[in-house]
Design an enzyme around this catalytic site. Structure first.
Site, PDB file in Angstrom:
ATOM      1  N   LYS A  33       0.865  -1.177   0.000  1.00 27.42           N
ATOM      2  CA  LYS A  33       0.000   0.000   0.000  1.00 27.42           C
ATOM      3  C   LYS A  33       0.902   1.227   0.000  1.00 27.42           C
ATOM      4  CE  LYS A  33      -4.075  -2.025   2.226  1.00 27.42           C
ATOM      5  NZ  LYS A  33      -4.948  -1.844   1.053  1.00 27.42           N
ATOM      6  N   ASP A  67      -1.183  -2.014  -4.290  1.00 26.75           N
ATOM      7  CA  ASP A  67      -2.599  -1.862  -3.962  1.00 26.75           C
ATOM      8  C   ASP A  67      -3.054  -0.435  -4.243  1.00 26.75           C
ATOM      9  OD1 ASP A  67      -4.601  -3.582  -3.300  1.00 26.75           O
ATOM     10  OD2 ASP A  67      -3.997  -3.858  -1.222  1.00 26.75           O
ATOM     11  N   GLN A  96      -9.854  -0.102  -8.607  1.00 27.58           N
ATOM     12  CA  GLN A  96     -11.094  -0.220  -7.844  1.00 27.58           C
ATOM     13  C   GLN A  96     -12.277   0.143  -8.740  1.00 27.58           C
ATOM     14  OE1 GLN A  96      -9.968   0.984  -3.420  1.00 27.58           O
ATOM     15  NE2 GLN A  96      -9.364   2.578  -4.831  1.00 27.58           N
ATOM     16  N   ARG A 117      -4.952  -6.207 -10.841  1.00 29.10           N
ATOM     17  CA  ARG A 117      -5.806  -6.810  -9.809  1.00 29.10           C
ATOM     18  C   ARG A 117      -7.079  -5.971  -9.747  1.00 29.10           C
ATOM     19  NH1 ARG A 117      -3.390  -6.796  -3.959  1.00 29.10           N
ATOM     20  NH2 ARG A 117      -2.827  -8.959  -4.359  1.00 29.10           N
ATOM     21  N   LYS A 120     -13.630  -4.457  -6.009  1.00 32.73           N
ATOM     22  CA  LYS A 120     -14.766  -3.537  -6.025  1.00 32.73           C
ATOM     23  C   LYS A 120     -14.388  -2.214  -5.363  1.00 32.73           C
ATOM     24  CE  LYS A 120     -18.826  -6.587  -5.998  1.00 32.73           C
ATOM     25  NZ  LYS A 120     -19.956  -7.047  -5.153  1.00 32.73           N
ATOM     26  N   GLY A 121     -13.694  -2.291  -4.216  1.00 31.73           N
ATOM     27  CA  GLY A 121     -13.358  -1.107  -3.435  1.00 31.73           C
ATOM     28  C   GLY A 121     -14.287  -0.972  -2.246  1.00 31.73           C
ATOM     29  N   THR A 156     -12.149 -10.618  -5.442  1.00 31.51           N
ATOM     30  CA  THR A 156     -13.487 -10.350  -4.928  1.00 31.51           C
ATOM     31  C   THR A 156     -13.981 -11.568  -4.167  1.00 31.51           C
ATOM     32  OG1 THR A 156     -15.766  -9.757  -5.502  1.00 31.51           O
ATOM     33  CG2 THR A 156     -14.589 -11.151  -7.066  1.00 31.51           C
ATOM     34  N   HIS A 157     -14.847 -11.321  -3.169  1.00 31.71           N
ATOM     35  CA  HIS A 157     -15.493 -12.410  -2.431  1.00 31.71           C
ATOM     36  C   HIS A 157     -16.943 -12.558  -2.839  1.00 31.71           C
ATOM     37  CE1 HIS A 157     -12.169 -10.849   0.127  1.00 31.71           C
ATOM     38  NE2 HIS A 157     -11.938 -12.131   0.300  1.00 31.71           N
TER      39      HIS A 157
END
Length: 236
Positions: A33, A67, A96, A117, A120-121, A156-157
């Site tokens: 990050k 990220d 994102q 990568r 959604k954010g 994503t989950h």
């Protein structure tokens, strides 16, 4: 306040981790990050820090993901990423989908053939009034990456998205496409995907938990994310 000493400690920590990954011969990446490297303090300092980490990772054949954070960091992060990616290809960047600009940003990365990568954010900057529109955009951008053979992390989950995306991942995509999850969220699904022939990667954060939450909670869109968590199929 962040200091040069702090940034140097981050560089040292990441290089130690990279060397450990290689010495143990692990199939593992690292994720950075940019606020850890001083992106809010000085873009030049952050770029130099990321370059040093990527150089170390390149020497040890380790891949680095950059990220994406708050909306205000997108331009600086992409500038730094593109500059370093010109010289080092062991590098990918996160986009994102909840930001409308991402549809344009991703095209510039397609032209570079850069690894992406997609998330959604979850910050409080969402530019869509309905999360269903975020899901639709995510699916469209994913298919665009697959069509172009881009190295892709599907981070994503969201069970509905994963189910739909699986239909688009052909055999020719398997070497360049992987599903990515937070540790402890979709571990069972990750194992199931691997058994089906896909690649799955688990993100394992470490460090001091309380300072992390103290720093990140004010930036999260709490109300939306609570709603999404209760609607399990829409989580992140």
């Amino acid at each position: 306040a962040m200091t040069i000493s702090y940034v140097n400690n981050q560089i040292s920590e990441y290089c130690t981790l990279i060397k450990s990954i290689r010495s143990k011969n692990l199939d593992a990446d690292i994720t950075i990050k940019m606020h850890q490297l001083g992106i809010y303090m000085n873009e030049t300092i952050a770029a130099k820090a990321l370059h040093d980490i990527v150089l170390c990772a390149n020497k040890h054949n380790v891949f680095v993901w950059v990220d994406m954070e708050k909306k205000q960091t997108v331009d600086a992060t992409l500038r730094v990423f593109k500059k370093i990616y010109r010289d080092y290809k062991n590098l990918g960047v996160c986009l994102q989908v909840y930001l409308k600009r991402t549809a344009d940003d991703i095209r510039s990365l397609w032209r570079l053939k850069a690894p992406i990568r997609l998330v959604k954010g979850f910050y409080n900057d969402c530019e869509f009034s309905d999360w269903k529109d975020v899901r639709t955009s995510y699916l469209t951008l994913t298919k665009g990456c697959l069509k172009r053979g881009i190295q892709l992390g599907i981070a994503t989950h969201d069970l509905t998205l994963i189910s739909e995306i699986k239909k688009s991942v052909a055999k020719k995509h398997l070497e360049t496409t992987e599903f990515q999850f937070f540790y402890g969220v979709r571990d069972g699904l990750a194992k199931a995907l691997v058994q089906e022939g896909f690649t799955a990667r688990i993100y394992v954060p470490y460090g001091k938990v309380l300072p992390f939450f103290w720093d990140i909670i004010p930036t999260i869109d709490v109300s939306r994310n609570v709603q999404r968590i209760f609607k399990a199929r829409e989580i992140w």
